[in-house]
Design an enzyme around this catalytic site. Structure first.
Site, mmCIF file in Angstrom:
data_model
loop_
_atom_site.group_PDB
_atom_site.id
_atom_site.type_symbol
_atom_site.label_atom_id
_atom_site.label_comp_id
_atom_site.label_asym_id
_atom_site.label_seq_id
_atom_site.Cartn_x
_atom_site.Cartn_y
_atom_site.Cartn_z
ATOM 1 N N TYR A 142 -33.594 22.820 12.728
ATOM 2 C CA TYR A 142 -32.414 23.519 13.257
ATOM 3 C C TYR A 142 -31.735 24.345 12.152
ATOM 4 C CZ TYR A 142 -27.545 24.101 14.604
ATOM 5 O OH TYR A 142 -26.301 24.624 14.830
ATOM 6 N N HIS A 190 -23.362 13.407 19.592
ATOM 7 C CA HIS A 190 -22.275 13.539 18.617
ATOM 8 C C HIS A 190 -21.319 12.352 18.632
ATOM 9 C CE1 HIS A 190 -23.579 17.816 18.966
ATOM 10 N NE2 HIS A 190 -23.691 17.564 17.681
HETATM 11 N N1 UDP Z 1 -22.910 8.869 13.929
HETATM 12 C C1 UDP Z 1 -22.892 7.493 14.156
HETATM 13 N N2 UDP Z 1 -23.208 7.057 15.407
HETATM 14 C C2 UDP Z 1 -23.515 7.880 16.444
HETATM 15 C C3 UDP Z 1 -23.526 9.280 16.200
HETATM 16 C C4 UDP Z 1 -23.213 9.746 14.922
HETATM 17 O O1 UDP Z 1 -22.620 6.702 13.260
HETATM 18 O O2 UDP Z 1 -23.812 7.405 17.540
HETATM 19 C C5 UDP Z 1 -22.545 9.373 12.583
HETATM 20 C C6 UDP Z 1 -23.635 10.225 11.940
HETATM 21 O O3 UDP Z 1 -24.497 9.418 11.181
HETATM 22 C C7 UDP Z 1 -22.788 11.165 11.077
HETATM 23 C C8 UDP Z 1 -21.468 11.298 11.837
HETATM 24 O O4 UDP Z 1 -21.438 10.198 12.736
HETATM 25 O O5 UDP Z 1 -22.508 10.563 9.837
HETATM 26 C C9 UDP Z 1 -21.382 12.589 12.633
HETATM 27 O O6 UDP Z 1 -22.580 12.724 13.397
HETATM 28 P P1 UDP Z 1 -22.754 13.821 14.525
HETATM 29 O O7 UDP Z 1 -24.080 13.580 15.161
HETATM 30 O O8 UDP Z 1 -21.553 13.837 15.413
HETATM 31 O O9 UDP Z 1 -22.740 15.198 13.737
HETATM 32 P P2 UDP Z 1 -23.651 15.691 12.500
HETATM 33 O O10 UDP Z 1 -22.884 15.314 11.251
HETATM 34 O O11 UDP Z 1 -24.985 15.063 12.602
HETATM 35 O O12 UDP Z 1 -23.673 17.179 12.696
#
Ligand code: UDP
Length: 340
Positions: A142, A190
């Site tokens: 991505y 997310h």
């Molecule tokens: N995260 C988590 N549990 C979930 C989804 C996300 O602990 O079910 C954590 C993920 O590891 C990251 C943060 O939350 O550190 C934000 O993740 P998200 O997928 O929202 O956005 P990204 O940072 O990947 O763009």
């Protein structure tokens, strides 16, 4: 100003369209509705259902809609995990689609573009906060596709006199304060929507991806930026280009990080509900800390985030979620259950 918005029915697109209309701009939206939601768009938008890879479609829309001054380009796939499994799908839509779009923008004399890029272009950052001149090295497909389009836009800028602002967002979140449009992905991956789904149902829980990171509470830290602040930045970027200013690449973030546990605590405060939490394993490819430097956005665009407290961001996300527990696909019964 008359503005073309690609992917205008998606999460960030629909909030930007709403703000463009609120500010009195004329808006033309194209979206193939594969991920976007037609109902997220207000009346008053000139909407065309179609794909940026479809040359005949683009030509027809741009022939019909004369007088477009600039384009905000959101249309893209955006799931990191899927991008690793289906790179061709991502290169085809995100890169080939953008090549086609830019070709037709140029053919129709539209030479200003605001491009939706991502902090994923930085990969594992070498410094925090991350500045625009920090090294780029995406660790997933991505991020790579977005970086490729950035290069395409820069090269087009030099070759054809194209002016651009590339916006690299950190973690987009929240919803319009009215609560009538918001985040609705399928599947949802997310953190904030998943935490709020867990708050909204006793049957659901949320898993923390890793509690052994080198951070204060052991969980990952991210820079959560409200979608309406992103929307404002896109419009400011377009107005900046309309003044004839030079092309730029700019980070959009709060400039401050919150850990996964801090996000869950905020959701507990805002919803007043308990949230079932599972402490799980790390997710592959997650850096411990991603926080933006937003100095450049403040300086060049005179942009400043309005939503600076995590609870106020969470409140807007919760208002949307409470009113639309099934996102845009709620049934009449779900809708009525909000009132009775
Ligand atoms: N995260 C988590 N549990 C979930 C989804 C996300 O602990 O079910 C954590 C993920 O590891 C990251 C943060 O939350 O550190 C934000 O993740 P998200 O997928 O929202 O956005 P990204 O940072 O990947 O763009």
């Amino acid at each position: 100003m008359k503005v073309l918005v690609t992917g205008g029915a998606g999460y960030i697109g629909s909030h930007t369209v709403r703000r463009l209309l609120e500010e009195g701009h004329e808006v033309v939206v194209i979206d193939n509705l594969e991920k976007g939601h037609r109902t997220s768009l207000d009346q008053g938008v000139n909407f065309y259902k179609g794909d940026i890879r479809d040359s005949a479609f683009l030509n027809t829309v741009l022939d019909k809609e004369s007088g477009i001054e600039g384009c905000i380009h959101f249309a893209a796939y955006s799931q990191v995990g899927e991008s690793m499994e289906k790179p061709i799908k991502y290169y085809d839509n995100n890169v080939s689609g953008s090549v086609n779009l830019i070709k037709f923008l140029l053919l129709h004399g539209i030479k200003k573009i605001v491009f939706s890029s991502t902090a994923a272009v930085y990969g594992e950052p070498e410094e925090i906060p991350i500045k625009e001149n920090s090294a780029v090295c995406p660790v997933n497909t991505y991020g790579e596709t977005k970086l490729s389009v950035e290069s395409l836009i820069r090269r087009s800028g030099s070759a054809y006199g194209f002016k651009y602002v590339i916006l690299r967002y950190f973690n987009a979140c929240g919803a319009h304060p009215n609560g009538d449009i918001g985040e609705d992905h399928d599947p949802e991956t997310h953190l904030i929507p998943l935490v709020l789904k867990a708050a909204g149902s006793r049957k659901k829980d949320v898993t923390i991806f890793g509690t052994d990171y080198d951070t204060e509470d052991g969980t990952c830290i991210r820079d959560y930026i409200h979608v309406m602040d992103l929307a404002d930045a896109h419009i400011k970027a377009l107005l900046y280009l309309a003044k004839g200013s030079k092309s730029q690449t700019i980070n959009l973030g709060l400039g401050r990080g919150f850990s996964v546990r801090e996000i869950i605590d905020s959701a507990k405060r805002v919803t007043g509900r308990d949230i079932k939490v599972i402490e799980g394993k790390r997710r592959k490819g997650d850096p411990a800390v991603l926080v933006a430097s937003n100095e450049k956005a403040r300086e060049i665009l005179s942009w400043e985030p309005y939503y600076t407290e995590i609870d106020s961001i969470m409140e807007t996300a919760w208002k949307w979620h409470k009113g639309h527990p099934k996102g845009y696909n709620e049934t009449i019964k779900d809708y009525l259950s909000n009132f009775f």
